[in-house]
Design a protein around this motif. Structure first.
Motif, mmCIF file in Angstrom:
data_model
loop_
_atom_site.group_PDB
_atom_site.id
_atom_site.type_symbol
_atom_site.label_atom_id
_atom_site.label_comp_id
_atom_site.label_asym_id
_atom_site.label_seq_id
_atom_site.Cartn_x
_atom_site.Cartn_y
_atom_site.Cartn_z
ATOM 1 N N SER A 164 0.854 -1.208 0.000
ATOM 2 C CA SER A 164 0.000 0.000 0.000
ATOM 3 C C SER A 164 0.884 1.251 0.000
ATOM 4 N N GLY B 110 -3.495 0.180 13.039
ATOM 5 C CA GLY B 110 -4.130 0.440 11.739
ATOM 6 C C GLY B 110 -3.240 -0.121 10.647
ATOM 7 N N THR C 149 2.957 -0.256 5.756
ATOM 8 C CA THR C 149 3.870 0.201 6.820
ATOM 9 C C THR C 149 4.617 -0.989 7.395
ATOM 10 N N ASP D 278 -5.222 -4.370 13.672
ATOM 11 C CA ASP D 278 -6.247 -3.832 12.758
ATOM 12 C C ASP D 278 -7.390 -4.845 12.671
ATOM 13 N N TYR E 281 -8.836 10.713 18.075
ATOM 14 C CA TYR E 281 -9.043 9.287 18.357
ATOM 15 C C TYR E 281 -7.694 8.565 18.365
HETATM 16 C C1 LIG Z 1 -5.188 4.063 5.833
HETATM 17 S S1 LIG Z 1 -5.544 2.455 6.343
HETATM 18 C C2 LIG Z 1 -3.990 2.000 6.973
HETATM 19 C C3 LIG Z 1 -2.969 1.628 5.967
HETATM 20 C C4 LIG Z 1 -1.906 0.778 6.619
HETATM 21 N N1 LIG Z 1 -1.174 1.506 7.634
HETATM 22 C C5 LIG Z 1 -0.958 0.136 5.670
HETATM 23 O O1 LIG Z 1 0.217 0.132 5.986
HETATM 24 O O2 LIG Z 1 -1.380 -0.393 4.647
HETATM 25 C C6 LIG Z 1 -6.462 2.714 7.794
HETATM 26 C C7 LIG Z 1 -6.682 1.472 8.649
HETATM 27 O O3 LIG Z 1 -7.037 1.888 9.944
HETATM 28 C C8 LIG Z 1 -7.797 0.837 10.479
HETATM 29 N N2 LIG Z 1 -8.460 1.297 11.706
HETATM 30 C C9 LIG Z 1 -9.446 2.218 11.837
HETATM 31 N N3 LIG Z 1 -9.777 2.352 13.124
HETATM 32 C C10 LIG Z 1 -8.986 1.490 13.825
HETATM 33 C C11 LIG Z 1 -8.840 1.167 15.199
HETATM 34 N N4 LIG Z 1 -9.614 1.731 16.123
HETATM 35 N N5 LIG Z 1 -7.917 0.259 15.552
HETATM 36 C C12 LIG Z 1 -7.127 -0.314 14.620
HETATM 37 N N6 LIG Z 1 -7.227 -0.062 13.314
HETATM 38 C C13 LIG Z 1 -8.137 0.838 12.920
HETATM 39 C C14 LIG Z 1 -8.730 0.459 9.352
HETATM 40 O O4 LIG Z 1 -9.256 -0.848 9.550
HETATM 41 C C15 LIG Z 1 -7.791 0.555 8.146
HETATM 42 O O5 LIG Z 1 -7.266 -0.714 7.828
#
Ligand SMILES: C[S@@+](CC[C@H](N)C(=O)[O-])C[C@H]1O[C@@H](n2cnc3c(N)ncnc32)[C@H](O)[C@@H]1O
Length: 357
Positions: free
Chosen positions: A192, A219, A225, A240, A285
């Motif tokens: 990603s 996340g 990452t 996640d 958050y």
């Molecule tokens: C922009 S994507 C992250 C991309 C990721 N860092 C990568 O390396 O591919 C955002 C992610 O945040 C996760 N997310 C949202 N709220 C969350 C939470 N409270 N705890 C953990 N993950 C969360 C979503 O499920 C989603 O997969």
């Protein structure tokens, strides 16, 4: 008497101009906004300023900045290159940075500030027309990467036929490369876009991450990452509720905890020293989720690279408060920057130095 520059130029992401102007108005009230194009903003400096070429603008949204010397307008490449040298005069440049202002908004697929073919062509024209008596001695690579303290000749292609010439002195990582672009190239196609963001964040922060370090990645899905961190040889606890790419899951040093950050048992973090977060939620958050981890009495986090989303641009006003909040957790080095591959987001880098286990 040393010359006193009259104008400051700043480059930023398309769309970040208002946030940049607001942070400059707040931190540098004596600077007067002057000229701007998308991704390029100039300010008039007060007549009695004492700013020097390596001063720290302490800006989240500036990709680069420097003192403006003039504009090279010539009608073709060669005449603009010759004009660049005339504007530079006898100043002792050691490096040459040429780049184009950002052209694409964050919603555009082509977005990611990069050195364009036009900028490479302009740079070659400038190098090839260096007057013999200029006294300029660029470093080996034509002065592409500056050393700390070097006087850098800046050329920003604001329009194809309107180059803004200026200078700065190289200091931290972002000021040593053209456009502040910390070039990162993946060894294999990344899972990603987050791969680029964390590589840039590691390069920009200069964090002293030791070999074999243990990270928690909040996340983490689909996994860019974590993939980058694993390629560095680090261990990653990925958190996640979403699915992680098989490419990442097959690393033996990766473990996926499939739930939301607040639901993870605190003991999972006991051996973790480094934290990354990139959740598609409001910055408050993310900061709450991170606070509940780093303030736990049995957890010792040394450094963090957090991607905070500007779901609305007016959240940018709160960035100083976000930094203060993280400082209150005991991180004495806290900086923020919108990186080249960022969209409407920025990185908050926080470090405890020295670090006591
Ligand atoms: C922009 S994507 C992250 C991309 C990721 N860092 C990568 O390396 O591919 C955002 C992610 O945040 C996760 N997310 C949202 N709220 C969350 C939470 N409270 N705890 C953990 N993950 C969360 C979503 O499920 C989603 O997969």
């Amino acid at each position: 008497m040393a010359e006193r520059p009259q104008f400051l130029f700043v480059t930023c992401h398309v769309g970040a101009e208002a946030a940049l102007k607001a942070e400059i108005a707040c931190d540098w009230p004596d600077l007067r906004f002057s000229f701007s194009r998308p991704g390029f903003v100039t300010f008039k400096l007060p007549p009695d300023h004492n700013l020097v070429g390596d001063f720290d603008l302490r800006s989240t949204f500036a990709q680069t900045y420097g003192f403006s010397l003039g504009r090279a307008h010539g009608e073709n490449l060669q005449s603009r290159a010759a004009e660049t040298w005339r504007i530079l005069g006898t100043r002792p440049a050691r490096a040459l940075h040429v780049w184009q202002r950002d052209l694409y908004s964050a919603e555009d697929d082509r977005h990611a500030i990069q050195i364009s073919p036009e900028a490479i062509e302009a740079r070659n024209a400038i190098l090839n027309s260096c007057p013999e008596d200029s006294g300029v001695a660029f470093a080996e690579n034509g002065g592409g990467r500056a050393n700390r303290g070097d006087f850098v000749l800046d050329c920003v292609l604001v329009e194809a036929d309107d180059w803004w010439i200026g200078y700065h002195r190289a200091r931290r990582a972002g000021s040593r490369v053209a456009g502040g672009l910390l070039g990162v190239a993946p060894p294999v196609p990344p899972v990603s876009r987050a791969w680029y963001k964390i590589e840039e964040a590691l390069a920009w922060s200069g964090f002293p991450v030791p070999p074999g370090a243990r990270f928690a990645d909040l996340g983490c899905a689909p996994g860019g990452t974590s993939q980058a961190l694993l390629q560095h040889g680090y261990s990653v606890l990925g958190i996640d509720p979403g699915a992680v790419s098989p490419v990442v899951l097959e690393y033996p040093n990766f473990r996926h905890v499939r739930c939301r950050a607040p639901q993870v048992r605190r003991r999972e973090f006991r051996k973790i020293r480094w934290l990354t977060a990139d959740m598609n939620v409001a910055p408050q958050y993310t900061l709450e989720a991170v606070e509940s981890i780093v303030m736990h009495p049995e957890i010792r986090i040394r450094g963090m690279l957090l991607t905070l989303k500007l779901l609305e641009w007016n959240l940018a006003e709160q960035i100083p408060a976000f930094r203060r909040r993280v400082q209150e957790w005991g991180f004495n080095q806290v900086r923020t920057r919108q990186l080249g591959h960022h969209r409407q987001e920025f990185c908050l880098a926080a470090l405890k130095k020295p670090f006591r286990r």
